[in-house]
Design a protein around this motif. Structure first.
Motif, short mmCIF file in Angstrom:
data_model
loop_
_atom_site.label_atom_id
_atom_site.label_comp_id
_atom_site.label_asym_id
_atom_site.label_seq_id
_atom_site.Cartn_x
_atom_site.Cartn_y
_atom_site.Cartn_z
N VAL A 104 0.82 -1.21 0.00
CA VAL A 104 0.00 0.00 0.00
C VAL A 104 0.85 1.26 0.00
N GLU A 105 2.14 1.14 0.34
CA GLU A 105 3.01 2.32 0.37
C GLU A 105 3.62 2.64 -0.98
N GLN A 106 3.40 1.78 -1.97
CA GLN A 106 3.96 2.02 -3.30
C GLN A 106 3.08 2.97 -4.09
N LEU A 107 3.04 4.21 -3.63
CA LEU A 107 2.21 5.25 -4.26
C LEU A 107 3.08 6.18 -5.08
N ASP A 108 2.52 6.70 -6.14
CA ASP A 108 3.18 7.75 -6.90
C ASP A 108 3.36 8.95 -5.98
N PRO A 109 4.59 9.48 -5.88
CA PRO A 109 4.80 10.64 -4.98
C PRO A 109 3.86 11.80 -5.27
N ALA A 110 3.43 11.94 -6.53
CA ALA A 110 2.53 13.04 -6.87
C ALA A 110 1.16 12.87 -6.24
N LEU A 111 0.81 11.63 -5.82
CA LEU A 111 -0.51 11.37 -5.25
C LEU A 111 -0.50 11.30 -3.73
#
Length: 673
Positions: free
Chosen positions: A329-336
């Motif tokens: 769940v922590e693999q998010l696009d930094p922009a989001l």
């Protein structure tokens, strides 16, 4: 009322049943699905899978906690036959079975299948009776009950127990040595070459042959032995296969630690893998602190499609599941990261892992969610908005943008539809005009040909003797031939222009002389039909650059048009004049007192095949190409043909051509256009 959560699977066996109520109050419930045929011996399944899937892994265990050591079905069958031969040579049987002192391991299973192959019963005994007991009372009770003829131990850790209860029975060790006691290496059993003795013993094995003696836990009294035969095991495993019918769609893969001295681990789990051609990964872990980590490692690597454990085992796995899922769940696009939080929800809509620490929300109402899949049925990956007001504003902007785009799309569709309809109407009109053209040309060709044939036959047969009639008939033939020639020339010229093959022979010529010559040539025809022709042109020459024949055809077409649409008013006027504005040019006006052109058709009459009046119904001759050719020829000469109503009624067609200048005469030459 909540909807039950489940994953659709194929099941059978117990879908319907009959109920028998006996007089003594006993109720008997029977499945309506009959038990299908099952093998006479459990080892028949080992032979089947060794034949059908020889290279499929049957059992595996980590070697000293490292890499997996595997045994395929074909390899296990060979090992079982070798061990079976060794057991037959030791004269073992129901009265002298094999006692197994071992955790779950490859040698344990090999020995069990070897004994099963030749009909020698074995007794898997709880390691706790050997390793934890101080007096070995339960172990001694079991040995006195079954009187083993051979004892197998997985290592020297069992030395004290063996010394206490085994007496002079032969001992086989997987590894290590027993202080002060001789032991046979298990490897020696594997090196035994299978012979006819083992095959004969195997042939005697049947459904009632004893496979093993399982002992109860003895929590209240001494352990009690339970006989397990081939029929019992095979019938039970066939029931399981029919009940869990989806097991037939995919071979089971298990990661299992449950001890084989209990029926759950030793009969159920090992049996599922053997009976259905599956794979059993022996788990060295346990649901205990410090041991569960090995299970987590194995589950992460193997990904089984079946998993059994005790309730405490599932409870201890949950924190590790959360730990392993947190990076997902922590693999998010930094922009989001500043706009959304991602959470993994279990089947009760509680968060298992959240991308943003400390984030709280109404977990049952995410912005968007999707199920993880069959691996975690009814678990969801959910997205939550950190700033709902910002999202609402963005949604409003998007709504306006989409509205504008939709409006533009509708306008484009409407405009495109209108253009398509307009083009379709144009094509249909052109098709009708072409049809009319064919009809008109056919009619126009037929009429002069009929006249020429009729009068020529009269003259040829000598039926006309009066000189005046003969001359009249000849004049008619000449006139109709000229008319036919004009029609054919118009059609041919139009065809050449459409293909871009029309050629003009440009040269300096006197336009006044050309008009006078053409009108005077056509005058007898007009006057013979009752027309009064008036002409007005200058005495001096007016020079222009052009193709004499083409320009003469324009004048003839205009005169013919005036003749056809005279409507009984047989008056034609031809005027030629020079003008200096806006540029020096000459105008040739052909005027009549006929029907004129209907309003709105002033430009359409110059289109190909177009006729303001239907020729067949009105009796007006023509092909619909005369004015089209006249305008095209005029424009090829740098001029034009235009229409305007004539004062007092009728039509006025004006041919405008540029006047030849000194520079033009100096560069006069023939050219092709």
């Amino acid at each position: 009322m909540s909807i039950p959560k489940h994953r659709n699977i194929r099941v059978g066996g117990c879908l319907s049943a009959t109920l028998e109520e006996r007089e003594d109050g006993v109720h008997v419930l029977r499945s309506t699905e009959a038990l299908q045929a099952f093998p006479a011996r459990l080892t028949d399944k080992l032979e089947q899978w060794a034949r059908e899937a020889p290279d499929r892994i049957f059992v595996a265990k980590r070697l000293n906690g490292g890499e997996w050591q595997t045994i395929t079905f074909a390899q296990m069958l060979a090992r079982a036959k070798a061990v079976g031969q060794a057991l037959v040579q030791r004269d073992l049987g129901v009265d002298r079975p094999v006692a197994i002192l071992s955790d779950n391991d490859l040698e344990h299973l090999t020995l069990a299948l070897g004994a099963m192959w030749v009909g020698v019963p074995y007794a898997p005994i709880s390691p706790a009776y050997s390793l934890l007991s101080q007096d070995h009372g339960k172990l001694r009770h079991i040995f006195e009950t079954v009187t083993p003829g051979l004892v197998f131990a997985s290592g020297a850790a069992y030395a004290r127990a063996i010394e206490a209860v085994a007496g002079d029975v032969e001992v086989v060790l997987s590894e290590g040595v027993l202080p002060g006691r001789a032991a046979t290496r298990f490897e020696d059993l594997l090196q035994t070459r299978p012979g006819p003795e083992a095959e004969a013993a195997h042939a005697q094995v049947g459904p009632e042959t004893v496979v093993k003696f399982l002992f109860t836990s003895g929590s209240t009294k001494q352990p009690k032995g339970v006989v397990n035969t081939h029929r019992m095991l095979c019938a039970n495993l066939q029931m399981i296969r029919q009940t869990f019918a989806f097991m037939q769609d995919e071979p089971p893969v298990l990661v299992d630690w449950l001890p084989w001295n209990h029926t759950f681990g030793g009969n159920h789990n090992v049996g599922i893998a053997l009976y259905n051609g599956g794979t059993l990964y022996i788990d060295e872990g346990k649901p205990l602190p410090g041991a569960i980590e090995a299970t987590v490692r194995n589950l992460s690597e193997v990904a089984p499609n079946w998993y059994f454990t005790v309730p405490k085992g599932y409870e201890m796995l949950l924190p590790h599941l959360k730990e392993n899922l947190q990076p997902v769940v922590e693999q998010l696009d930094p922009a989001l990261c500043g706009d959304i939080a991602v959470a993994l929800l279990d089947d009760t809509a509680r968060p298992v892992a959240v991308s943003k620490a400390g984030f709280q929300a109404n977990w049952k109402h995410p912005f968007v969610a999707t199920e993880v899949g069959e691996a975690l049925p009814h678990w969801e990956m959910a997205v939550y908005v950190l700033n709902p007001e910002k999202l609402a504003k963005s949604a409003q902007t998007l709504e306006v943008t989409l509205g504008l785009l939709i409006a533009m799309l509708l306008v484009a569709i409407g405009a495109g539809g209108w253009l398509i309809v307009a083009d379709l109407n144009r094509q249909l009109a052109l098709a009708r005009q072409k049809t009319d053209f064919v009809s008109n040309v056919s009619h126009e060709l037929k009429t002069p040909l009929t006249s020429i044939r009729m009068f020529s036959e009269l003259l040829a047969e000598g039926r006309v003797v009066e000189p005046e009639k003969r001359q009249s008939y000849l004049n008619i033939i000449t006139a109709e031939a000229s008319r036919l020639t004009r029609l054919i020339n118009n059609v041919l010229d139009f065809s050449r222009m459409e293909r871009g093959e029309k050629k003009y022979n440009f040269q300096k010529c006197d336009l006044v002389g050309l008009i006078r010559e053409t009108v005077e040539t056509y005058r007898p025809h007009l006057e013979s039909n009752g027309f009064r022709v008036q002409t007005t042109w200058p005495e001096s020459a007016v020079m222009t650059n052009g193709d004499r024949d083409a320009l003469a055809q324009v004048v003839v077409n205009l005169l013919s048009n005036a003749e056809k649409y005279s409507n009984g008013q047989k008056e034609i006027a031809v005027e030629v004049g020079s003008l200096q504005e806006p540029l020096p040019h000459v105008e040739v006006r052909v005027m009549d007192r006929g029907t004129g052109v209907p309003r709105g058709c002033e430009e359409k009459i110059f289109e190909q095949f177009y006729r303001a009046h239907d020729s067949l119904s009105s009796g007006i001759q023509g092909s619909g190409l005369g004015l089209t050719l006249a305008r095209q020829i005029a424009r090829a000469h740098g001029g034009d043909v235009a229409y305007r109503p004539r004062e007092g009624g009728g039509s006025c067609f004006t041919l405008r051509l540029p006047v030849a200048t000194f520079a033009d005469s100096k560069s006069e030459a023939e050219s092709t256009q």
